[in-house]
Motif scaffolding. Structure first.
Motif, short mmCIF file in Angstrom:
data_model
loop_
_atom_site.label_atom_id
_atom_site.label_comp_id
_atom_site.label_asym_id
_atom_site.label_seq_id
_atom_site.Cartn_x
_atom_site.Cartn_y
_atom_site.Cartn_z
N VAL A 131 27.37 45.33 55.71
CA VAL A 131 26.87 43.96 55.69
C VAL A 131 27.68 43.19 54.66
N LEU A 132 28.22 42.03 55.03
CA LEU A 132 28.90 41.18 54.08
C LEU A 132 27.84 40.30 53.41
N VAL A 133 27.51 40.62 52.18
CA VAL A 133 26.45 39.93 51.45
C VAL A 133 26.96 38.65 50.81
N VAL A 134 28.15 38.73 50.23
CA VAL A 134 28.79 37.57 49.60
C VAL A 134 30.14 37.36 50.27
N ASP A 135 30.35 36.18 50.80
CA ASP A 135 31.52 35.86 51.62
C ASP A 135 32.67 35.39 50.73
N PRO A 136 33.84 36.05 50.81
CA PRO A 136 34.95 35.66 49.93
C PRO A 136 35.50 34.27 50.19
N THR A 137 35.21 33.68 51.36
CA THR A 137 35.72 32.33 51.64
C THR A 137 35.00 31.26 50.83
N GLU A 138 33.89 31.65 50.16
CA GLU A 138 33.11 30.69 49.38
C GLU A 138 33.33 30.85 47.88
N PHE A 139 34.48 31.41 47.48
CA PHE A 139 34.66 31.77 46.08
C PHE A 139 34.46 30.61 45.11
N THR A 140 34.95 29.44 45.43
CA THR A 140 34.85 28.31 44.49
C THR A 140 33.41 28.07 44.06
N ALA A 141 32.48 28.20 44.99
CA ALA A 141 31.07 27.96 44.68
C ALA A 141 30.42 29.14 43.99
N GLN A 142 30.98 30.34 44.15
CA GLN A 142 30.31 31.55 43.64
C GLN A 142 31.09 32.26 42.53
N ASP A 143 32.18 31.67 42.06
CA ASP A 143 32.94 32.18 40.92
C ASP A 143 31.97 32.65 39.82
N PRO A 144 32.10 33.91 39.32
CA PRO A 144 33.25 34.82 39.36
C PRO A 144 33.17 35.89 40.45
N PHE A 145 32.25 35.74 41.43
CA PHE A 145 32.04 36.78 42.43
C PHE A 145 32.87 36.49 43.67
N ILE A 146 33.74 37.45 44.04
CA ILE A 146 34.60 37.27 45.19
C ILE A 146 33.87 37.68 46.46
N LEU A 147 33.39 38.91 46.50
CA LEU A 147 32.62 39.37 47.66
C LEU A 147 31.67 40.48 47.22
N LEU A 148 30.67 40.72 48.06
CA LEU A 148 29.78 41.88 47.90
C LEU A 148 29.55 42.46 49.28
N ALA A 149 29.82 43.76 49.43
CA ALA A 149 29.60 44.47 50.69
C ALA A 149 28.50 45.50 50.49
N ASP A 150 27.62 45.61 51.47
CA ASP A 150 26.54 46.60 51.48
C ASP A 150 26.90 47.62 52.56
N ASP A 151 27.44 48.76 52.12
CA ASP A 151 27.92 49.79 53.05
C ASP A 151 26.89 50.89 53.21
N ARG A 152 26.63 51.29 54.45
CA ARG A 152 25.76 52.42 54.76
C ARG A 152 26.60 53.46 55.49
N ILE A 153 26.65 54.67 54.94
CA ILE A 153 27.55 55.71 55.45
C ILE A 153 26.75 56.97 55.75
N ASP A 154 26.89 57.48 56.96
CA ASP A 154 26.22 58.71 57.37
C ASP A 154 27.21 59.49 58.23
N LEU A 155 27.99 60.35 57.58
CA LEU A 155 29.06 61.08 58.24
C LEU A 155 28.71 62.57 58.32
N PRO A 156 29.36 63.31 59.22
CA PRO A 156 29.18 64.76 59.22
C PRO A 156 29.54 65.34 57.85
N ALA A 157 28.85 66.39 57.46
CA ALA A 157 29.05 67.00 56.14
C ALA A 157 30.53 67.29 55.88
N GLY A 158 31.02 66.87 54.72
CA GLY A 158 32.39 67.15 54.33
C GLY A 158 33.42 66.15 54.81
N SER A 159 32.99 65.16 55.61
CA SER A 159 33.95 64.17 56.13
C SER A 159 34.31 63.16 55.06
#
Length: 290
Positions: free
Chosen positions: A28-56
Protein backbone atom coordinates in the motif's frame (compact mmCIF):
# COMPACT_ATOMS: atom_id res chain seq x y z
CA UNK A 1 -0.20 27.32 26.79
CA UNK A 2 0.65 25.37 23.63
CA UNK A 3 -1.46 25.63 20.49
CA UNK A 4 -3.48 22.57 19.46
CA UNK A 5 -2.99 20.63 16.25
CA UNK A 6 -5.84 19.29 14.14
CA UNK A 7 -6.24 16.99 11.16
CA UNK A 8 -6.15 19.11 8.01
CA UNK A 9 -6.38 16.34 5.41
CA UNK A 10 -7.44 12.68 5.42
CA UNK A 11 -6.18 10.10 2.93
CA UNK A 12 -7.93 6.73 2.75
CA UNK A 13 -5.38 4.25 1.46
CA UNK A 14 -6.37 1.74 -1.23
CA UNK A 15 -6.51 -2.01 -0.76
CA UNK A 16 -3.11 -3.75 -0.92
CA UNK A 17 -1.96 -4.23 -4.51
CA UNK A 18 0.55 -6.75 -5.95
CA UNK A 19 4.11 -5.83 -4.95
CA UNK A 20 7.44 -5.95 -6.77
CA UNK A 21 8.54 -9.28 -5.23
CA UNK A 22 5.71 -11.16 -6.92
CA UNK A 23 3.28 -13.72 -5.50
CA UNK A 24 3.04 -13.38 -1.74
CA UNK A 25 3.83 -9.65 -1.67
CA UNK A 26 1.27 -6.86 -1.55
CA UNK A 27 1.86 -3.21 -0.82
CA UNK A 28 0.00 0.00 0.00
CA UNK A 29 1.39 3.42 -0.92
CA UNK A 30 0.61 5.38 2.24
CA UNK A 31 2.52 8.56 1.39
CA UNK A 32 2.75 9.54 -2.28
CA UNK A 33 6.17 10.84 -3.43
CA UNK A 34 4.54 13.17 -5.98
CA UNK A 35 3.29 15.31 -3.07
CA UNK A 36 6.71 15.95 -1.51
CA UNK A 37 6.48 19.75 -1.39
CA UNK A 38 3.46 19.55 0.90
CA UNK A 39 4.81 16.70 3.04
CA UNK A 40 8.52 17.60 3.35
CA UNK A 41 10.61 15.95 4.92
CA UNK A 42 8.69 12.73 4.06
CA UNK A 43 9.19 11.40 0.53
CA UNK A 44 7.11 8.23 0.66
CA UNK A 45 5.80 5.55 3.01
CA UNK A 46 5.04 2.01 1.82
CA UNK A 47 3.12 -0.59 3.84
CA UNK A 48 4.42 -3.96 2.63
CA UNK A 49 2.82 -7.30 3.53
CA UNK A 50 4.96 -10.34 2.68
CA UNK A 51 3.99 -14.01 2.98
CA UNK A 52 6.47 -16.17 1.07
CA UNK A 53 7.35 -19.87 1.23
CA UNK A 54 9.83 -20.57 4.04
CA UNK A 55 13.37 -19.53 3.12
CA UNK A 56 12.40 -17.46 0.08
CA UNK A 57 14.35 -14.19 -0.30
CA UNK A 58 12.54 -10.86 -0.45
CA UNK A 59 14.11 -9.49 -3.59
CA UNK A 60 17.82 -8.89 -4.06
CA UNK A 61 20.49 -6.30 -3.50
CA UNK A 62 19.73 -2.78 -4.65
CA UNK A 63 21.27 0.71 -4.34
CA UNK A 64 20.07 3.85 -2.57
CA UNK A 65 21.52 7.37 -2.54
CA UNK A 66 20.57 10.87 -1.38
CA UNK A 67 18.08 10.07 1.40
CA UNK A 68 17.33 7.85 4.40
CA UNK A 69 15.18 4.75 4.75
CA UNK A 70 13.37 4.00 8.00
CA UNK A 71 12.16 0.38 8.18
CA UNK A 72 9.64 -0.52 10.90
CA UNK A 73 8.76 -4.22 11.24
CA UNK A 74 5.14 -4.19 12.40
CA UNK A 75 4.73 -7.98 12.30
CA UNK A 76 7.03 -10.93 11.60
CA UNK A 77 10.78 -10.69 11.10
CA UNK A 78 13.49 -10.17 8.49
CA UNK A 79 16.62 -12.29 8.61
CA UNK A 80 19.89 -11.28 6.98
CA UNK A 81 22.94 -13.30 8.02
CA UNK A 82 25.26 -10.43 7.05
CA UNK A 83 23.43 -7.16 7.66
CA UNK A 84 21.63 -8.36 10.79
CA UNK A 85 18.06 -9.38 11.56
CA UNK A 86 15.01 -7.30 12.46
CA UNK A 87 12.19 -8.68 14.61
CA UNK A 88 8.67 -7.49 15.35
CA UNK A 89 8.78 -3.92 16.62
CA UNK A 90 12.36 -3.25 15.51
CA UNK A 91 13.26 -0.17 13.47
CA UNK A 92 16.29 0.33 11.24
CA UNK A 93 17.39 3.83 10.25
CA UNK A 94 19.65 3.79 7.19
CA UNK A 95 21.36 6.86 5.77
CA UNK A 96 22.12 6.15 2.14
CA UNK A 97 23.92 9.48 1.73
CA UNK A 98 26.38 9.36 -1.16
CA UNK A 99 25.37 5.79 -1.92
CA UNK A 100 25.04 2.28 -0.49
CA UNK A 101 23.98 -1.21 -1.63
CA UNK A 102 21.26 -2.62 0.60
CA UNK A 103 19.37 -5.86 1.35
CA UNK A 104 21.79 -8.39 -0.08
CA UNK A 105 20.24 -11.48 1.54
CA UNK A 106 16.94 -10.70 3.29
CA UNK A 107 14.54 -13.55 4.09
CA UNK A 108 11.17 -12.86 5.78
CA UNK A 109 10.22 -15.18 8.64
CA UNK A 110 6.52 -16.02 8.44
CA UNK A 111 3.90 -13.43 7.45
CA UNK A 112 5.66 -10.08 7.73
CA UNK A 113 4.41 -6.51 7.60
CA UNK A 114 6.85 -3.64 7.12
CA UNK A 115 6.45 0.12 7.01
CA UNK A 116 9.25 1.66 4.96
CA UNK A 117 9.66 5.41 5.03
CA UNK A 118 11.84 7.43 2.66
CA UNK A 119 13.06 10.55 4.45
CA UNK A 120 14.86 13.41 2.73
CA UNK A 121 18.19 14.79 3.90
CA UNK A 122 19.13 18.45 4.41
CA UNK A 123 21.24 20.05 1.69
CA UNK A 124 24.40 19.99 3.80
CA UNK A 125 24.04 16.28 4.63
CA UNK A 126 22.61 14.78 1.45
CA UNK A 127 25.88 13.19 0.38
CA UNK A 128 27.07 12.11 3.83
CA UNK A 129 28.90 8.83 4.38
CA UNK A 130 26.35 5.98 4.55
CA UNK A 131 25.49 4.60 7.97
CA UNK A 132 22.76 2.70 9.75
CA UNK A 133 21.27 2.44 13.23
CA UNK A 134 19.00 -0.32 14.50
CA UNK A 135 16.59 0.39 17.35
CA UNK A 136 15.36 -2.88 18.85
CA UNK A 137 11.82 -2.87 20.22
CA UNK A 138 13.13 -3.80 23.67
CA UNK A 139 15.53 -0.84 23.64
CA UNK A 140 13.07 1.83 22.51
CA UNK A 141 11.91 3.95 25.47
CA UNK A 142 8.23 3.66 26.37
CA UNK A 143 5.80 6.24 27.75
CA UNK A 144 3.04 4.63 29.80
CA UNK A 145 -0.12 6.22 31.14
CA UNK A 146 -3.52 4.69 31.99
CA UNK A 147 -4.67 2.89 28.82
CA UNK A 148 -1.76 4.34 26.81
CA UNK A 149 1.56 2.96 25.56
CA UNK A 150 3.80 5.08 23.35
CA UNK A 151 6.97 3.42 22.08
CA UNK A 152 9.37 6.13 20.95
CA UNK A 153 11.83 5.30 18.16
CA UNK A 154 12.91 8.87 17.47
CA UNK A 155 12.22 12.19 19.12
CA UNK A 156 10.24 12.43 22.35
CA UNK A 157 6.84 11.79 23.95
CA UNK A 158 6.00 13.09 27.39
CA UNK A 159 9.18 12.84 29.42
CA UNK A 160 10.53 9.99 27.28
CA UNK A 161 13.19 10.64 24.66
CA UNK A 162 14.87 8.33 22.14
CA UNK A 163 18.61 8.52 21.48
CA UNK A 164 18.34 7.95 17.71
CA UNK A 165 20.72 10.11 15.68
CA UNK A 166 18.93 12.16 13.02
CA UNK A 167 20.02 14.53 10.28
CA UNK A 168 16.41 15.76 10.06
CA UNK A 169 14.73 16.14 13.46
CA UNK A 170 11.95 13.52 13.46
CA UNK A 171 9.46 12.09 15.94
CA UNK A 172 8.53 8.46 15.25
CA UNK A 173 6.18 6.88 17.78
CA UNK A 174 4.05 3.73 17.87
CA UNK A 175 0.95 4.63 19.90
CA UNK A 176 -1.38 1.96 21.34
CA UNK A 177 -4.58 3.05 23.09
CA UNK A 178 -7.19 1.09 25.01
CA UNK A 179 -10.87 1.92 24.28
CA UNK A 180 -11.58 5.56 25.13
CA UNK A 181 -8.01 6.31 26.27
CA UNK A 182 -6.42 9.65 25.38
CA UNK A 183 -2.83 10.78 24.89
CA UNK A 184 -1.51 14.28 24.23
CA UNK A 185 1.63 14.45 22.11
CA UNK A 186 3.71 17.63 22.03
CA UNK A 187 5.38 18.62 18.76
CA UNK A 188 7.45 21.61 17.67
CA UNK A 189 5.25 24.12 15.88
CA UNK A 190 7.34 23.87 12.71
CA UNK A 191 6.99 20.08 12.31
CA UNK A 192 5.04 18.58 9.44
CA UNK A 193 3.45 15.25 10.30
CA UNK A 194 0.78 12.58 9.99
CA UNK A 195 -0.90 9.68 11.79
CA UNK A 196 -1.31 6.29 10.11
CA UNK A 197 -3.94 4.05 11.71
CA UNK A 198 -2.77 0.43 11.86
CA UNK A 199 -5.70 -0.95 13.86
CA UNK A 200 -9.00 0.19 15.38
CA UNK A 201 -9.96 3.85 15.23
CA UNK A 202 -9.11 7.16 16.86
CA UNK A 203 -10.32 10.73 17.08
CA UNK A 204 -7.49 13.19 16.56
CA UNK A 205 -6.88 16.90 16.92
CA UNK A 206 -8.66 19.63 18.81
CA UNK A 207 -11.91 18.91 16.92
CA UNK A 208 -11.79 15.11 17.33
CA UNK A 209 -11.57 14.21 13.63
CA UNK A 210 -12.30 10.47 13.26
CA UNK A 211 -9.69 8.21 11.62
CA UNK A 212 -10.20 4.50 10.90
CA UNK A 213 -7.86 1.63 10.07
CA UNK A 214 -5.94 2.34 6.88
CA UNK A 215 -6.48 6.09 6.97
CA UNK A 216 -3.80 8.78 7.10
CA UNK A 217 -4.47 12.01 8.96
CA UNK A 218 -2.15 14.85 7.96
CA UNK A 219 -1.69 17.52 10.63
CA UNK A 220 -2.17 21.19 10.02
CA UNK A 221 0.97 23.30 10.24
CA UNK A 222 1.65 24.66 13.70
CA UNK A 223 1.13 28.32 14.47
CA UNK A 224 2.38 30.58 17.22
CA UNK A 225 4.71 29.34 19.95
CA UNK A 226 7.51 26.81 19.99
CA UNK A 227 5.37 23.83 21.05
CA UNK A 228 2.03 22.50 19.83
CA UNK A 229 -0.06 19.62 21.16
CA UNK A 230 -1.90 16.83 19.37
CA UNK A 231 -4.66 14.97 21.21
CA UNK A 232 -5.47 11.40 20.15
CA UNK A 233 -8.39 9.43 21.66
CA UNK A 234 -9.16 5.78 20.88
CA UNK A 235 -12.52 4.59 19.63
CA UNK A 236 -14.72 1.91 21.23
CA UNK A 237 -12.39 -0.94 20.18
CA UNK A 238 -9.14 0.86 20.95
CA UNK A 239 -6.62 1.98 18.39
CA UNK A 240 -3.04 1.76 17.24
CA UNK A 241 -1.45 4.54 15.22
CA UNK A 242 2.04 5.41 14.08
CA UNK A 243 3.01 9.07 14.31
CA UNK A 244 5.57 10.48 11.90
CA UNK A 245 6.46 14.16 12.37
CA UNK A 246 9.54 16.08 11.31
CA UNK A 247 11.18 19.37 10.46
CA UNK A 248 10.74 20.37 6.80
CA UNK A 249 14.01 21.03 4.98
CA UNK A 250 12.62 23.42 2.38
CA UNK A 251 14.90 21.83 -0.22
CA UNK A 252 13.24 20.67 -3.49
CA UNK A 253 14.16 17.19 -4.68
CA UNK A 254 14.21 15.16 -7.87
CA UNK A 255 14.04 11.37 -7.90
CA UNK A 256 14.85 8.51 -10.22
CA UNK A 257 14.21 4.99 -8.94
CA UNK A 258 16.24 4.49 -5.75
CA UNK A 259 18.12 7.80 -6.08
CA UNK A 260 17.18 11.22 -4.68
CA UNK A 261 18.96 14.46 -5.51
CA UNK A 262 18.40 18.17 -5.85
CA UNK A 263 19.23 18.37 -9.57
CA UNK A 264 19.25 16.02 -12.54
CA UNK A 265 23.03 16.30 -12.49
CA UNK A 266 22.98 14.75 -8.98
CA UNK A 267 21.06 11.76 -10.31
CA UNK A 268 23.46 11.28 -13.22
CA UNK A 269 26.47 11.46 -10.88
CA UNK A 270 25.20 8.90 -8.36
CA UNK A 271 24.05 6.59 -11.16
CA UNK A 272 27.56 6.69 -12.61
CA UNK A 273 29.08 6.09 -9.17
CA UNK A 274 26.88 3.02 -8.72
CA UNK A 275 27.69 1.63 -12.16
CA UNK A 276 31.39 2.21 -11.47
CA UNK A 277 31.21 0.13 -8.28
CA UNK A 278 31.80 3.03 -5.88
CA UNK A 279 28.91 2.24 -3.52
CA UNK A 280 29.86 0.32 -0.36
CA UNK A 281 27.64 -2.51 0.83
CA UNK A 282 25.54 -2.46 3.96
CA UNK A 283 27.27 -5.72 4.90
CA UNK A 284 30.60 -3.85 4.99
CA UNK A 285 29.11 -1.23 7.32
CA UNK A 286 27.66 -3.98 9.51
CA UNK A 287 31.02 -5.74 9.82
CA UNK A 288 32.73 -2.45 10.71
CA UNK A 289 30.12 -1.80 13.42
CA UNK A 290 30.79 -5.11 15.22
Amino acid sequence: MSASRRIARIVTTPAPAPGFIGAGHTAVLVVDPTEFTAQDPFILLADDRIDLPAGSPAGGEHPHAGFETVTFVVEGALEDHVEGSLGTGDVQWMTAGRGVIHSEDVVPVGPTRILQLWLTLPHADRWSAPRFETVARADAPVRREPGVEVRVYSGASGGVRASTKNFVPVTLADISLEPGATVVQDLPATYNGFLYVLDGSVRAGDDGTPLATGQVGWLNRGEGGETTSLQVTAGDAGGRVVLYAGEPTGVPIVTHGPFVGETRADLVRVSNDYLAGRFPRMSELARMAV
